[in-house]
Design a protein around this motif. Structure first.
Motif, mmCIF file in Angstrom:
data_model
loop_
_atom_site.group_PDB
_atom_site.id
_atom_site.type_symbol
_atom_site.label_atom_id
_atom_site.label_comp_id
_atom_site.label_asym_id
_atom_site.label_seq_id
_atom_site.Cartn_x
_atom_site.Cartn_y
_atom_site.Cartn_z
ATOM 1 N N VAL A 23 1.073 -1.504 0.038
ATOM 2 C CA VAL A 23 -0.173 0.450 0.566
ATOM 3 C C VAL A 23 0.598 1.092 0.187
ATOM 4 N N VAL A 24 2.171 1.173 0.791
ATOM 5 C CA VAL A 24 2.523 2.612 0.818
ATOM 6 C C VAL A 24 3.360 3.354 -0.150
ATOM 7 N N ILE A 61 -4.261 -5.715 -5.568
ATOM 8 C CA ILE A 61 -5.265 -4.710 -5.839
ATOM 9 C C ILE A 61 -4.905 -3.874 -5.178
ATOM 10 N N ALA A 62 -4.093 -3.687 -3.605
ATOM 11 C CA ALA A 62 -4.524 -3.321 -2.575
ATOM 12 C C ALA A 62 -3.015 -2.511 -3.073
ATOM 13 N N PHE A 63 -2.492 -2.253 -3.466
ATOM 14 C CA PHE A 63 -0.455 -1.719 -4.509
ATOM 15 C C PHE A 63 -1.698 -0.710 -5.580
ATOM 16 N N LEU A 64 -2.781 -1.342 -6.950
ATOM 17 C CA LEU A 64 -3.308 -0.565 -7.284
ATOM 18 C C LEU A 64 -4.250 0.861 -6.956
ATOM 19 N N VAL A 65 -4.844 -0.191 -5.380
ATOM 20 C CA VAL A 65 -5.574 1.173 -5.796
ATOM 21 C C VAL A 65 -4.655 1.964 -4.394
ATOM 22 N N GLY A 66 -3.756 2.540 -3.709
ATOM 23 C CA GLY A 66 -2.917 2.758 -3.644
ATOM 24 C C GLY A 66 -2.086 3.671 -3.981
ATOM 25 N N ILE A 67 -1.373 3.568 -5.900
ATOM 26 C CA ILE A 67 -1.045 3.934 -6.856
ATOM 27 C C ILE A 67 -2.516 4.820 -7.465
ATOM 28 N N ASN A 68 -3.720 4.504 -7.516
ATOM 29 C CA ASN A 68 -4.526 5.496 -7.582
ATOM 30 C C ASN A 68 -5.190 6.617 -6.374
ATOM 31 N N LYS A 69 -5.172 6.005 -5.169
ATOM 32 C CA LYS A 69 -4.589 7.366 -4.168
ATOM 33 C C LYS A 69 -4.299 8.090 -4.326
#
Length: 499
Positions: A23-24, A61-69
């Motif tokens: 995430v980070v 999926i958390a990695f992709l969400v982190g990029i988007n945010k």
């Protein structure tokens, strides 16, 4: 209904060191690419998806969400510091963020953008976790006629409140709609206005047009007007007080209703597929300006304007996942990339997702909450870095930004043709600004033009050419009436100012 044990297990999966690391890393990457004009988080997500195949579904999926945010926060940085939006939805942030930076308060402007972005995103995530299914059902009931009415209302508000003249705003919106008709007709697939260039069959690239009109045109203008000598891009007074470097709790709290309104607008529009964060940001900005007791202060460095834009465009991200998770319908390009990541890992979003993959879904919710906190802490460090970099001579900053824009558009469009479109859009943006026409309204109309045309053609079929049939669509009828009243009121107010 998902069992409480499944919910707790999902959140427990999210709050693990390996998931936190992804995430980070995603947030850091997102903030970086968001701050690079022309690149953006969508491109980074598209590149990263193949590499997530070897990772477990939740951290992938958390990695992709982190990029988007992270990209939502990063896009506001160049918009505020050099009036060059890193992403199209950050253009609304630049309207008050850049004037505040020019007053010697770039850190205050970027921190307000960060805080309001995290606030709007968190609000949207809470809605996603608690009432995602009911809200998705409401969004599903918005048919073509209601979507058409909503867009007409959006155009009426934006054209009147974003530009200085409502007549010029309407003309800019009409030009944007005209540009949106380039390419294949969405109803009959008939090529239009492609002038023998088959590259235009898919229409003009949003990245090329937006970056050209909003970024390159401004960079060229700033370079042309720059004085001799190596002057800093943003002048920061040496005697700057601590209050000019930070956002106090009182200033943040004074914007609470603005952020709440922006978050609500972003959440509602985010749950409607195809509307997007750009429209949400400008609708929130226009609504805040309209309700303000001092509307003339907007565009001159008002914190309320920054809070309105950032809270709305960030709230769209969480809301985009509402139709994705519950109906299997992506609400944006970023959501479409996330749904492709689901499919890669053998997971099919839709009505049965909560029943079959409830633990994964609530693990994703936990990762989204972690990404908000990561955005806040990573952003605090990143903003100091960008505020330091911007002290470099403007000739260095702007020439580098142009190279990044060219490289970003080249990669986004897959060739030199997109760069040519970007330069043509930059020339058009320069001319429009010189004559008092808002390029921002042009971009909004261009962005919504394809969706508007589809909604219009579908509505004409449903109504069978009978306007009186609108009585069967009370929500659409109410939106059309509000749009008409808004236009009449703004035209009257515009004439009163001239008297």
């Amino acid at each position: 209904m998902v069992d409480l044990s499944v919910i707790l297990a999902g959140f427990a999966d999210a709050f693990t060191p390996i998931n936190l690391m992804f995430v980070v890393c995603g947030v850091m990457l997102g903030q970086f690419v968001g701050a690079m004009p022309g690149i953006g988080p969508v491109m980074a997500m598209a590149i990263a998806i193949p590499f997530t195949f070897v990772i477990d579904p939740l951290p992938a999926i958390a990695f992709l969400v982190g990029i988007n945010k992270g990209g939502l926060v990063g896009g506001a940085v160049p918009a505020i510091l050099i009036n060059t939006p890193g992403t199209p939805d950050a253009a609304a942030t630049a309207m008050d963020g850049h004037p505040l930076a020019q007053q010697g308060k770039p850190e205050k402007a970027t921190k307000m953008a960060l805080y309001s972005s995290v606030t709007g995103d968190t609000f949207s995530d809470i809605v996603l976790v608690t009432i995602s299914a009911p809200l998705a059902l409401v969004a599903l009931k918005m048919g073509p006629v209601e979507i058409l009415a909503l867009m007409v209302f959006a155009f009426s508000v934006i054209a009147g409140l974003v530009g200085k003249s409502i007549s010029k705003g309407i003309i800019a919106a009409a030009l944007g709609m005209l540009a949106a008709t380039v390419g294949l007709d969405p109803e009959h697939a008939t090529p239009r206005y492609y002038f023998g260039y088959f590259e235009l069959f898919d229409g003009l690239s949003l990245a090329a047009v937006a970056i050209g009109m909003l970024a390159v045109a401004e960079i060229l203008r700033r370079l042309a007007s720059s004085k001799k000598g190596a002057s800093a891009t943003i002048a920061q007074p040496k005697d700057m007080t601590a209050a000019d470097r930070r956002v106090s709790f009182a200033e943040y709290w004074a914007c609470r209703f603005t952020m709440l309104r922006g978050a609500a607008i972003g959440t509602i529009l985010g749950a409607l597929p195809g509307v997007g964060s750009t429209a949400a940001a400008f609708m929130s900005y226009a609504a805040t300006k309209k309700s303000s007791k001092d509307p003339d202060s907007f565009g001159k460095g008002n914190l309320q304007g920054i809070a309105a834009a950032e809270s709305a465009n960030s709230a769209v991200m969480g809301a985009n996942l509402i139709p994705l998770l519950t109906l299997g319908i992506p609400g944006s390009v970023g959501a479409a990339l996330i749904i492709s990541a689901f499919v890669i890992h053998g997971i099919q979003p839709g009505p049965l997702l909560f029943e079959e993959q409830g633990r994964l879904v609530y693990g994703l919710f936990g990762a989204m909450i972690m990404a908000n906190f990561a955005n806040l802490f990573v952003g605090q460090l990143g903003l100091r870095l960008w505020s330091f970099v911007i002290r470099a001579p403007e000739s260095v900053i702007f020439s580098t930004a142009i190279l990044l824009c060219i490289a970003g558009v080249y990669l986004a469009t897959g060739g030199v043709f997109g760069v040519i479109i970007m330069l043509m859009a930059a020339a058009l943006g320069y001319v429009m600004t010189s004559f008092g026409f808002s390029p921002v309204i042009f971009i909004i109309a261009f962005f919504l033009g394809g969706r508007f045309e589809i909604a219009l053609s579908q509505s004409l079929v449903l109504l069978d050419g009978n306007v009186l049939a609108l009585i069967n669509y009370p929500i659409a009828l109410a939106l059309f009436a509000i749009a008409l009243i808004t236009m009449v009121w703004m035209i009257w107010a515009d004439r009163q100012k001239e008297l």
